[in-house]
Write a protein that holds these residues in place. Structure first.
Motif, mmCIF file in Angstrom:
data_model
loop_
_atom_site.group_PDB
_atom_site.id
_atom_site.type_symbol
_atom_site.label_atom_id
_atom_site.label_comp_id
_atom_site.label_asym_id
_atom_site.label_seq_id
_atom_site.Cartn_x
_atom_site.Cartn_y
_atom_site.Cartn_z
ATOM 1 N N TRP A 152 0.830 -1.205 0.000
ATOM 2 C CA TRP A 152 0.000 0.000 0.000
ATOM 3 C C TRP A 152 0.865 1.256 0.000
ATOM 4 C CZ3 TRP A 152 -4.784 1.435 -0.990
ATOM 5 C CH2 TRP A 152 -5.257 2.665 -0.514
ATOM 6 N N LEU A 153 1.838 1.305 0.879
ATOM 7 C CA LEU A 153 2.807 2.405 0.892
ATOM 8 C C LEU A 153 4.109 1.910 0.284
ATOM 9 C CD1 LEU A 153 2.239 3.830 4.496
ATOM 10 C CD2 LEU A 153 1.313 4.706 2.336
ATOM 11 N N GLN A 154 4.693 2.714 -0.588
ATOM 12 C CA GLN A 154 5.926 2.324 -1.248
ATOM 13 C C GLN A 154 7.013 3.347 -0.966
ATOM 14 O OE1 GLN A 154 4.979 1.387 -5.358
ATOM 15 N NE2 GLN A 154 3.475 -0.147 -4.756
ATOM 16 N N VAL A 155 8.235 2.935 -1.169
ATOM 17 C CA VAL A 155 9.375 3.757 -0.776
ATOM 18 C C VAL A 155 9.276 5.165 -1.352
ATOM 19 C CG1 VAL A 155 11.862 4.034 -1.110
ATOM 20 C CG2 VAL A 155 10.944 1.824 -0.376
ATOM 21 N N GLN A 156 8.852 5.281 -2.618
ATOM 22 C CA GLN A 156 8.807 6.594 -3.260
ATOM 23 C C GLN A 156 7.723 7.502 -2.693
ATOM 24 O OE1 GLN A 156 8.113 3.714 -4.740
ATOM 25 N NE2 GLN A 156 6.265 3.844 -5.997
ATOM 26 N N ASP A 157 6.783 6.932 -1.923
ATOM 27 C CA ASP A 157 5.682 7.728 -1.362
ATOM 28 C C ASP A 157 6.061 8.447 -0.075
ATOM 29 O OD1 ASP A 157 3.941 6.642 -3.320
ATOM 30 O OD2 ASP A 157 3.610 4.887 -2.055
ATOM 31 N N ILE A 158 7.096 7.970 0.574
ATOM 32 C CA ILE A 158 7.331 8.337 1.961
ATOM 33 C C ILE A 158 8.533 9.250 2.124
ATOM 34 C CG2 ILE A 158 7.796 7.420 4.280
ATOM 35 C CD1 ILE A 158 5.063 6.702 3.159
ATOM 36 N N ALA A 159 8.303 10.348 2.834
ATOM 37 C CA ALA A 159 9.412 11.185 3.289
ATOM 38 C C ALA A 159 9.784 10.694 4.677
ATOM 39 C CB ALA A 159 8.987 12.653 3.325
ATOM 40 N N SER A 160 10.558 9.614 4.723
ATOM 41 C CA SER A 160 10.823 8.920 5.988
ATOM 42 C C SER A 160 12.051 9.480 6.675
ATOM 43 C CB SER A 160 11.031 7.423 5.719
ATOM 44 O OG SER A 160 11.396 6.754 6.890
ATOM 45 N N LYS A 161 11.999 9.519 8.009
ATOM 46 C CA LYS A 161 13.170 9.922 8.784
ATOM 47 C C LYS A 161 14.217 8.808 8.805
ATOM 48 C CE LYS A 161 10.545 12.989 11.865
ATOM 49 N NZ LYS A 161 10.152 13.266 13.277
ATOM 50 N N GLY A 162 13.755 7.579 8.648
ATOM 51 C CA GLY A 162 14.663 6.440 8.667
ATOM 52 C C GLY A 162 15.116 6.076 7.266
ATOM 53 N N ARG A 163 15.734 4.914 7.145
ATOM 54 C CA ARG A 163 16.242 4.454 5.859
ATOM 55 C C ARG A 163 15.245 3.483 5.241
ATOM 56 N NH1 ARG A 163 22.144 2.020 5.798
ATOM 57 N NH2 ARG A 163 21.171 0.635 7.348
ATOM 58 N N SER A 164 14.802 3.801 4.029
ATOM 59 C CA SER A 164 13.873 2.937 3.317
ATOM 60 C C SER A 164 14.642 2.015 2.385
ATOM 61 C CB SER A 164 12.872 3.784 2.516
ATOM 62 O OG SER A 164 12.123 4.620 3.379
ATOM 63 N N THR A 165 14.068 0.843 2.134
ATOM 64 C CA THR A 165 14.760 -0.175 1.348
ATOM 65 C C THR A 165 13.808 -0.882 0.421
ATOM 66 O OG1 THR A 165 16.249 -0.606 3.225
ATOM 67 C CG2 THR A 165 16.208 -2.254 1.475
ATOM 68 N N TYR A 178 10.053 -5.994 -2.166
ATOM 69 C CA TYR A 178 9.396 -5.471 -0.962
ATOM 70 C C TYR A 178 9.781 -4.013 -0.727
ATOM 71 C CZ TYR A 178 7.647 -10.015 0.471
ATOM 72 O OH TYR A 178 6.953 -11.189 0.530
ATOM 73 N N HIS A 179 8.847 -3.272 -0.135
ATOM 74 C CA HIS A 179 9.071 -1.876 0.226
ATOM 75 C C HIS A 179 9.094 -1.782 1.754
ATOM 76 C CE1 HIS A 179 8.339 -0.034 -3.845
ATOM 77 N NE2 HIS A 179 7.830 -1.242 -4.021
ATOM 78 N N LEU A 180 10.270 -1.571 2.312
ATOM 79 C CA LEU A 180 10.449 -1.535 3.758
ATOM 80 C C LEU A 180 10.891 -0.130 4.160
ATOM 81 C CD1 LEU A 180 12.289 -4.963 3.941
ATOM 82 C CD2 LEU A 180 9.845 -4.512 4.252
ATOM 83 N N LEU A 181 10.242 0.395 5.193
ATOM 84 C CA LEU A 181 10.350 1.829 5.480
ATOM 85 C C LEU A 181 11.278 2.173 6.637
ATOM 86 C CD1 LEU A 181 6.587 2.768 4.933
ATOM 87 C CD2 LEU A 181 8.437 2.557 3.263
ATOM 88 N N SER A 182 11.990 1.182 7.175
ATOM 89 C CA SER A 182 12.946 1.444 8.242
ATOM 90 C C SER A 182 13.899 0.272 8.361
ATOM 91 C CB SER A 182 12.233 1.665 9.586
ATOM 92 O OG SER A 182 11.648 0.451 10.037
ATOM 93 N N ASP A 183 14.998 0.477 9.054
ATOM 94 C CA ASP A 183 15.934 -0.617 9.301
ATOM 95 C C ASP A 183 15.284 -1.705 10.145
ATOM 96 O OD1 ASP A 183 18.029 0.361 7.821
ATOM 97 O OD2 ASP A 183 19.045 1.308 9.508
ATOM 98 N N LEU A 184 14.444 -1.317 11.103
ATOM 99 C CA LEU A 184 13.767 -2.314 11.935
ATOM 100 C C LEU A 184 12.858 -3.209 11.095
ATOM 101 C CD1 LEU A 184 12.613 -0.848 15.384
ATOM 102 C CD2 LEU A 184 14.375 -2.566 14.907
ATOM 103 N N GLN A 185 12.141 -2.605 10.154
ATOM 104 C CA GLN A 185 11.310 -3.411 9.258
ATOM 105 C C GLN A 185 12.186 -4.364 8.440
ATOM 106 O OE1 GLN A 185 8.493 -1.396 6.766
ATOM 107 N NE2 GLN A 185 7.461 -0.375 8.467
ATOM 108 N N LEU A 186 13.334 -3.885 7.987
ATOM 109 C CA LEU A 186 14.241 -4.725 7.206
ATOM 110 C C LEU A 186 14.732 -5.903 8.031
ATOM 111 C CD1 LEU A 186 15.959 -5.271 4.668
ATOM 112 C CD2 LEU A 186 17.692 -3.728 5.635
#
Length: 281
Positions: A29-42, A53-61
């Motif tokens: 639903w949310l993809q890396v290009q959609d998010i202005a994330s403070k963390g690192r997206s992968t 896969y679209h992962l929005l933080s190191d913890l998610q990774l």
């Protein structure tokens, strides 16, 4: 997060079939290009479902690596949206009601969980787990807790297990080591390994029985005897771990100049056997 949440955005996501499908056909639903994330997206390829896969933080990774390596996991859907949340007639008080709509546009929020995981049950029937991945400090915020409570009530009504995972429940060293091995899950780009793979496996296993040798010594010997490019011994070793043909203690940082005996290396045979690692609940 998304700069402006409005009907146009929702309709575009739905038209793109985001948050729908399973396995290889699922779209985050949310993809890396959609998010202005403070963390690192992968963006990362997943072998369980054969898709990116679209992962929005190191913890998610890190959590994703643990799921990928778990033999009981059959599907992983990241940034999974609760599209029918507002149709579920979930009881909310006035305070929680304020979290249901965007304060600027008054468009209904589409809540997401970090992962909706499909697992194999004891009787072979699939069952589901919803997991939110958060830094523990985020749980000190009242607004965060209110959103989580809404999602908890949703999954309770659905009969799906819901849980929150923080950095305290994730073994980062284990996750890093799994990610390190999974990087060589597929070796199709190394024809010199493919052509001699059965022989190379046997030699690698034989060399690893020399517990007082270092990994680096073993890899160099294999490369020399089979005239392989430097580094291919390591790639083969990682490939065998990723495919569960070799097991070892992945809870420790791996130093290639250390002796094999320090890591409880064992050969598990073709297709691995039962050498899965527990994932934090």
């Amino acid at each position: 997060m998304i700069r402006e949440w409005n009907e146009t955005t929702i309709n575009r996501f739905l038209k793109e079939k985001r948050g729908q499908g399973t396995g290889k056909d699922y779209k985050s639903w949310l993809q890396v290009q959609d998010i202005a994330s403070k963390g690192r997206s992968t963006r990362i390829f997943g072998h369980t479902t054969q898709r990116v896969y679209h992962l929005l933080s190191d913890l998610q990774l890190y959590y994703f690596y643990l799921l990928e390596f778990d033999d009981n996991v059959t599907d992983i859907r990241e940034q999974y949206p609760l599209l029918d949340f507002h149709d579920m007639n979930i009881q909310v008080d006035d305070e929680l009601t304020t979290k249901l709509f965007d304060t600027k546009t008054q468009v209904p929020h589409i809540f997401t969980v970090s992962f909706l995981v499909t697992r194999k049950g004891i009787n072979g029937e699939p069952y589901y787990q919803a997991r939110i991945i958060k830094q523990s400090q985020e749980l000190e915020k009242n607004a965060t807790l209110q959103r989580l409570e809404l999602q908890r009530r949703y999954f309770e009504k659905k009969g799906i297990e819901f849980g929150i995972v923080t950095e305290k429940e994730i073994n980062r060293q284990l996750a890093r080591n799994i990610g390190w091995a999974l990087n060589s899950y597929d070796i199709q780009d190394y024809p010199s390994l493919i052509v001699n793979l059965p022989h190379l496996k046997r030699e690698m296993v034989q060399y690893l029985t020399n517990k007082d040798h270092t990994f680096q010594t073993i890899f160099h010997r294999l490369e020399r005897e089979y005239n392989l490019d430097e580094g291919l011994g390591l790639i083969l070793f990682k490939h065998l771990i990723a495919n569960k043909e070799i097991s070892m203690n992945l809870n420790k940082k791996i130093y290639l100049n250390n002796e094999v005996e320090n890591y409880q290396v064992e050969f598990t045979g073709e297709n691995g056997g039962d050498v899965g690692y527990a994932v934090g609940n």
